[in-house]
Design an enzyme around this catalytic site. Structure first.
Site, PDB file in Angstrom:
ATOM      1  N   LYS A 170       0.850  -1.193   0.000  1.00 45.88           N
ATOM      2  CA  LYS A 170       0.000   0.000   0.000  1.00 45.88           C
ATOM      3  C   LYS A 170       0.888   1.248   0.000  1.00 45.88           C
ATOM      4  O   LYS A 170       1.497   1.599   1.009  1.00 45.88           O
ATOM      5  CB  LYS A 170      -0.889   0.050   1.248  1.00 45.88           C
ATOM      6  CG  LYS A 170      -1.873   1.212   1.185  1.00 45.88           C
ATOM      7  CD  LYS A 170      -2.251   1.773   2.549  1.00 45.88           C
ATOM      8  CE  LYS A 170      -1.494   3.007   2.962  1.00 45.88           C
ATOM      9  NZ  LYS A 170      -1.683   4.214   2.145  1.00 45.88           N
ATOM     10  N   GLY A 201      -5.200   2.922  -1.105  1.00 43.54           N
ATOM     11  CA  GLY A 201      -6.197   3.265  -0.093  1.00 43.54           C
ATOM     12  C   GLY A 201      -5.609   4.057   1.041  1.00 43.54           C
ATOM     13  O   GLY A 201      -4.420   4.403   1.026  1.00 43.54           O
ATOM     14  N   GLY A 203      -4.454   5.090   4.931  1.00 46.77           N
ATOM     15  CA  GLY A 203      -3.714   4.446   6.012  1.00 46.77           C
ATOM     16  C   GLY A 203      -4.655   3.847   7.033  1.00 46.77           C
ATOM     17  O   GLY A 203      -4.413   2.748   7.548  1.00 46.77           O
ATOM     18  N   GLY A 207      -3.837   0.506   5.426  1.00 45.46           N
ATOM     19  CA  GLY A 207      -2.630   0.421   6.261  1.00 45.46           C
ATOM     20  C   GLY A 207      -2.928  -0.327   7.552  1.00 45.46           C
ATOM     21  O   GLY A 207      -2.233  -1.278   7.926  1.00 45.46           O
ATOM     22  N   GLU A 245      10.848   1.932   9.777  1.00 44.03           N
ATOM     23  CA  GLU A 245      11.831   2.978   9.478  1.00 44.03           C
ATOM     24  C   GLU A 245      11.112   4.295   9.718  1.00 44.03           C
ATOM     25  O   GLU A 245      10.210   4.659   8.983  1.00 44.03           O
ATOM     26  CB  GLU A 245      12.312   2.797   8.031  1.00 44.03           C
ATOM     27  CG  GLU A 245      13.624   3.472   7.770  1.00 44.03           C
ATOM     28  CD  GLU A 245      13.460   4.909   7.383  1.00 44.03           C
ATOM     29  OE1 GLU A 245      13.410   5.769   8.286  1.00 44.03           O
ATOM     30  OE2 GLU A 245      13.362   5.172   6.174  1.00 44.03           O
ATOM     31  N   CYS A 279      14.116  11.297   5.626  1.00 39.67           N
ATOM     32  CA  CYS A 279      14.239  10.806   6.998  1.00 39.67           C
ATOM     33  C   CYS A 279      15.668  10.870   7.509  1.00 39.67           C
ATOM     34  O   CYS A 279      15.898  11.103   8.686  1.00 39.67           O
ATOM     35  CB  CYS A 279      13.726   9.368   7.071  1.00 39.67           C
ATOM     36  SG  CYS A 279      14.417   8.323   5.798  1.00 39.67           S
ATOM     37  N   GLU A 378      11.346  16.051  14.351  1.00 38.88           N
ATOM     38  CA  GLU A 378      11.557  15.957  12.904  1.00 38.88           C
ATOM     39  C   GLU A 378      10.630  16.967  12.212  1.00 38.88           C
ATOM     40  O   GLU A 378       9.410  16.883  12.341  1.00 38.88           O
ATOM     41  CB  GLU A 378      11.221  14.533  12.451  1.00 38.88           C
ATOM     42  CG  GLU A 378      11.521  14.302  10.985  1.00 38.88           C
ATOM     43  CD  GLU A 378      11.314  12.849  10.568  1.00 38.88           C
ATOM     44  OE1 GLU A 378      10.228  12.303  10.830  1.00 38.88           O
ATOM     45  OE2 GLU A 378      12.246  12.274   9.980  1.00 38.88           O
TER      46      GLU A 378
HETATM   47  P1  NDP Z   1       2.324   8.607   8.067  1.00 42.80           P
HETATM   48  O1  NDP Z   1       3.168   7.813   8.980  1.00 42.80           O
HETATM   49  O2  NDP Z   1       0.939   8.943   8.480  1.00 42.80           O
HETATM   50  O3  NDP Z   1       2.188   7.885   6.635  1.00 42.80           O
HETATM   51  C1  NDP Z   1       3.052   6.906   6.135  1.00 42.80           C
HETATM   52  C2  NDP Z   1       2.264   5.754   5.520  1.00 42.80           C
HETATM   53  O4  NDP Z   1       1.485   5.127   6.550  1.00 42.80           O
HETATM   54  C3  NDP Z   1       1.259   6.182   4.456  1.00 42.80           C
HETATM   55  O5  NDP Z   1       1.145   5.164   3.481  1.00 42.80           O
HETATM   56  C4  NDP Z   1      -0.028   6.283   5.240  1.00 42.80           C
HETATM   57  O6  NDP Z   1      -1.197   6.169   4.444  1.00 42.80           O
HETATM   58  C5  NDP Z   1       0.111   5.087   6.169  1.00 42.80           C
HETATM   59  N1  NDP Z   1      -0.729   5.155   7.377  1.00 42.80           N
HETATM   60  C6  NDP Z   1      -1.339   6.225   7.935  1.00 42.80           C
HETATM   61  N2  NDP Z   1      -2.047   5.848   9.014  1.00 42.80           N
HETATM   62  C7  NDP Z   1      -1.885   4.511   9.160  1.00 42.80           C
HETATM   63  C8  NDP Z   1      -2.362   3.536  10.088  1.00 42.80           C
HETATM   64  N3  NDP Z   1      -3.136   3.859  11.112  1.00 42.80           N
HETATM   65  N4  NDP Z   1      -1.987   2.257   9.917  1.00 42.80           N
HETATM   66  C9  NDP Z   1      -1.176   1.897   8.911  1.00 42.80           C
HETATM   67  N5  NDP Z   1      -0.714   2.768   7.979  1.00 42.80           N
HETATM   68  C10 NDP Z   1      -1.054   4.056   8.108  1.00 42.80           C
HETATM   69  O7  NDP Z   1       3.129   9.931   7.736  1.00 42.80           O
HETATM   70  P2  NDP Z   1       2.541  11.341   7.222  1.00 42.80           P
HETATM   71  O8  NDP Z   1       2.392  11.254   5.774  1.00 42.80           O
HETATM   72  O9  NDP Z   1       1.343  11.760   8.007  1.00 42.80           O
HETATM   73  O10 NDP Z   1       3.746  12.320   7.614  1.00 42.80           O
HETATM   74  C11 NDP Z   1       3.819  12.846   8.931  1.00 42.80           C
HETATM   75  C12 NDP Z   1       5.257  12.927   9.399  1.00 42.80           C
HETATM   76  O11 NDP Z   1       5.824  11.632   9.436  1.00 42.80           O
HETATM   77  C13 NDP Z   1       6.196  13.713   8.488  1.00 42.80           C
HETATM   78  O12 NDP Z   1       6.124  15.085   8.728  1.00 42.80           O
HETATM   79  C14 NDP Z   1       7.522  13.131   8.864  1.00 42.80           C
HETATM   80  O13 NDP Z   1       8.003  13.738  10.040  1.00 42.80           O
HETATM   81  C15 NDP Z   1       7.209  11.687   9.159  1.00 42.80           C
HETATM   82  N6  NDP Z   1       7.510  10.813   7.985  1.00 42.80           N
HETATM   83  C16 NDP Z   1       8.650  10.069   8.019  1.00 42.80           C
HETATM   84  C17 NDP Z   1       8.995   9.339   6.909  1.00 42.80           C
HETATM   85  C18 NDP Z   1      10.238   8.521   6.890  1.00 42.80           C
HETATM   86  O14 NDP Z   1      10.832   8.379   5.832  1.00 42.80           O
HETATM   87  N7  NDP Z   1      10.617   7.908   7.975  1.00 42.80           N
HETATM   88  C19 NDP Z   1       8.195   9.351   5.694  1.00 42.80           C
HETATM   89  C20 NDP Z   1       6.983  10.125   5.773  1.00 42.80           C
HETATM   90  C21 NDP Z   1       6.673  10.833   6.893  1.00 42.80           C
HETATM   91  P3  NDP Z   1      -1.938   7.427   3.785  1.00 42.80           P
HETATM   92  O15 NDP Z   1      -1.043   8.608   3.945  1.00 42.80           O
HETATM   93  O16 NDP Z   1      -2.141   7.024   2.379  1.00 42.80           O
HETATM   94  O17 NDP Z   1      -3.214   7.576   4.535  1.00 42.80           O
END
Ligand code: NDP
Length: 475
Positions: A170, A201, A203, A207, A245, A279, A378
């Site tokens: 996903k 879809g 998260g 997710g 990660e 990250c 972050e």
């Molecule tokens: P998220 O952790 O919310 O999103 C990452 C992935 O997880 C997306 O595919 C998202 O789906 C999915 N997701 C969201 N909620 C759930 C859940 N309850 N269960 C399983 N999967 C889920 O990150 P954000 O996009 O909200 O970013 C917020 C902050 O996170 C950033 O500002 C940054 O600080 C950090 N981040 C860190 C990353 C890294 O590389 N380590 C990458 C991205 C963000 P969807 O978005 O499609 O709903």
């Protein structure tokens, strides 16, 4: 317009069982560039069943078959190069040169590296009194974020395929199109039916459904710490393994004998590349007190080398991915000012002349104390903090005084000091000066930066179970 309203399940593009859709926005123009279907639990169940059905034969494919499959994927990925670059530029807003030299390149390297790592990988080892076998972990669920639309998903899939683990993936709703191209590549090269399944879809539905699915044996996630925690909680209900990660707040330690301009260029490059949505970016720059003034001057001097603007043009910094991310970054810049840090360059608002698009100003704070929120959390945008130190011990202490431990960077000449600092930083990856990238090198974090390692042979290990056999015949 890219309208992708189907999921890929059991080797076919199929209609969603629901009718909810989500528009995808180009962050540079704020215009809709396409639509995806938001999958349902029913779609996910079908995908998991397809992966389960594929498991008995896919997990028994030979090493040679998997190497060939990964090589074919890498070759077809190369054939789609221009489209991949264009897609990432549109969905993420990443400048074309970054889409090519970072995003496209990383995806390619993960597939070719997995083939390479597999060549020397041993799935069975005679250890004298016993034999150790490495078996596919089962069905893997992969959840990936928006900041690297090909990198994270490619390293996870490449490792899973190398280990013989069927996948349900996903990608993030914000940047789903690169994963669709990847799926077309797997389809074209004939990845076995059910070994790869893509369900688009949210998260909260797909997710969450992956992390709590009783028939998913292993979950690999990249994203925020808050979601990482939920995934671990869900997986703990069935004692399923996870790899997480989760980002960082990495230090870049500038030593007394470092080339000031080179170090300043590296510091700015960390928050400029991918608009700082990385990250492993260094976002705390530790400078000897004696070098503070010269370093600040060097930052101002090199900044124009990283122009902000239209990702279709010759710029280095594009917009942030979304309005939400732009708002988050703005609030951190405000917070830094409230906390008493000094704005060396940048600040709140949009750069001049860039009213449309989620552009932020590259921002460097100085006079930062490591206890400040901007030094601890972050930010995930083009914002960095200059922090001064007086002794190497203090630099090491500040480097480690944070909940994260994904990466660290050291700039200098004296090899003893470089080695001391590199080995003292509590992080999964430390880079000295301009050391070259190496896709065989494990990637992952200490502390709250996560669990597990990706890339190369360490990445493959994540998708394997270890079995000990006593008395195995000497065949
Ligand atoms: P998220 O952790 O919310 O999103 C990452 C992935 O997880 C997306 O595919 C998202 O789906 C999915 N997701 C969201 N909620 C759930 C859940 N309850 N269960 C399983 N999967 C889920 O990150 P954000 O996009 O909200 O970013 C917020 C902050 O996170 C950033 O500002 C940054 O600080 C950090 N981040 C860190 C990353 C890294 O590389 N380590 C990458 C991205 C963000 P969807 O978005 O499609 O709903």
């Amino acid at each position: 317009m890219r309208n992708y309203l189907k999921h890929y399940i059991n080797g076919e593009w199929v209609e969603s069982t629901g009718n909810e859709t989500e528009d995808v926005i180009n962050p540079a123009t704020e215009e809709v560039i396409g639509t995806i279907s938001l999958g349902t639990k029913e779609d996910l169940d079908k995908a998991v069943q397809a992966a389960r059905d594929a498991f008995p034969s896919f997990s028994q494919t030979s090493k040679e078959e998997r190497i060939k499959m990964l090589e074919n994927i890498a070759a077809e990925y190369e054939n789609r190069k221009e489209e991949i670059i264009e897609t990432i530029t549109e969905e993420l807003g990443s400048p074309k040169s970054i889409s090519e030299n970072v995003h496209y390149m990383m995806g390619y390297n993960h597939f070719s590296q997995a083939a390479e790592s597999l060549r020397d990988f041993s799935f069975i080892e005679d250890r004298g009194g016993h034999t150790v076998m490495k078996d596919s972990v089962g069905v893997s669920g992969l959840i990936t974020p928006w900041n690297f639309p090909t990198n994270q998903i490619s390293t996870k899939i490449a490792s899973a395929f190398a280990a013989g683990s069927p996948v349900v993936a996903k990608p993030a709703e914000l940047t789903p199109f690169a994963a669709i191209i990847l799926t077309e590549i797997f389809d074209k090269v004939g990845v076995p039916k059910g070994a790869f399944n893509l369900v688009n879809g949210s998260g909260s539905v797909i997710g969450d459904g992956i992390s709590s699915h009783p028939d998913i044996d292993f979950v690999s996630f990249t994203g925020s710490g808050a979601v990482g925690q939920k995934i671990m909680q869900n997986a703990s209900e069935r004692i399923a393994n996870v790899a997480l990660e989760l980002g960082g707040k990495s230090p870049l330690v500038v030593l007394e004998d470092a080339d000031v301009e080179k170090a300043a260029r590296a510091a700015v490059s960390h928050i400029a590349t991918n608009s700082g949505q990385v990250c492993s970016a260094a976002t705390r720059v530790l400078v000897p007190s004696s070098m503070k003034d010269s370093f600040e001057e060097a930052v101002k001097k090199v900044l124009p080398e990283f122009p902000v603007g239209d990702p279709q043009g010759d710029n280095h910094i594009g917009p942030l991915v979304s309005k939400k991310q732009w708002d988050t970054v703005q609030s951190y810049i405000e917070k830094g000012q409230e906390e008493g840090a000094t704005l060396l360059v940048g600040g709140t608002g949009k750069p001049e002349g860039l009213d449309k698009g989620y552009y932020a100003k590259p921002t460097v704070f100085t006079d930062v104390n490591n206890d400040m929120v901007i030094a601890q959390e972050e930010i995930f945008g083009p914002v960095t903090c200059l922090i001064t130190y007086d002794t190497i011990e203090e630099a090491i202490e500040i480097s480690n005084d944070v909940k994260y431990g994904l990466a660290g960077y050291v700039f200098g000449e004296d090899e003893q000091t470089l080695a001391k600092v590199a080995s003292s930083i509590r992080a999964g990856r430390v880079k000295i000066n301009d050391a070259e990238a190496d896709f065989a090198a494990p990637f992952g974090g200490y502390k709250q930066s996560g669990i597990g390692r990706e890339w190369g042979d360490y990445g493959i290990e994540e998708y394997l179970e270890v079995k000990t056999v006593l008395g195995y015949p000497k065949l």
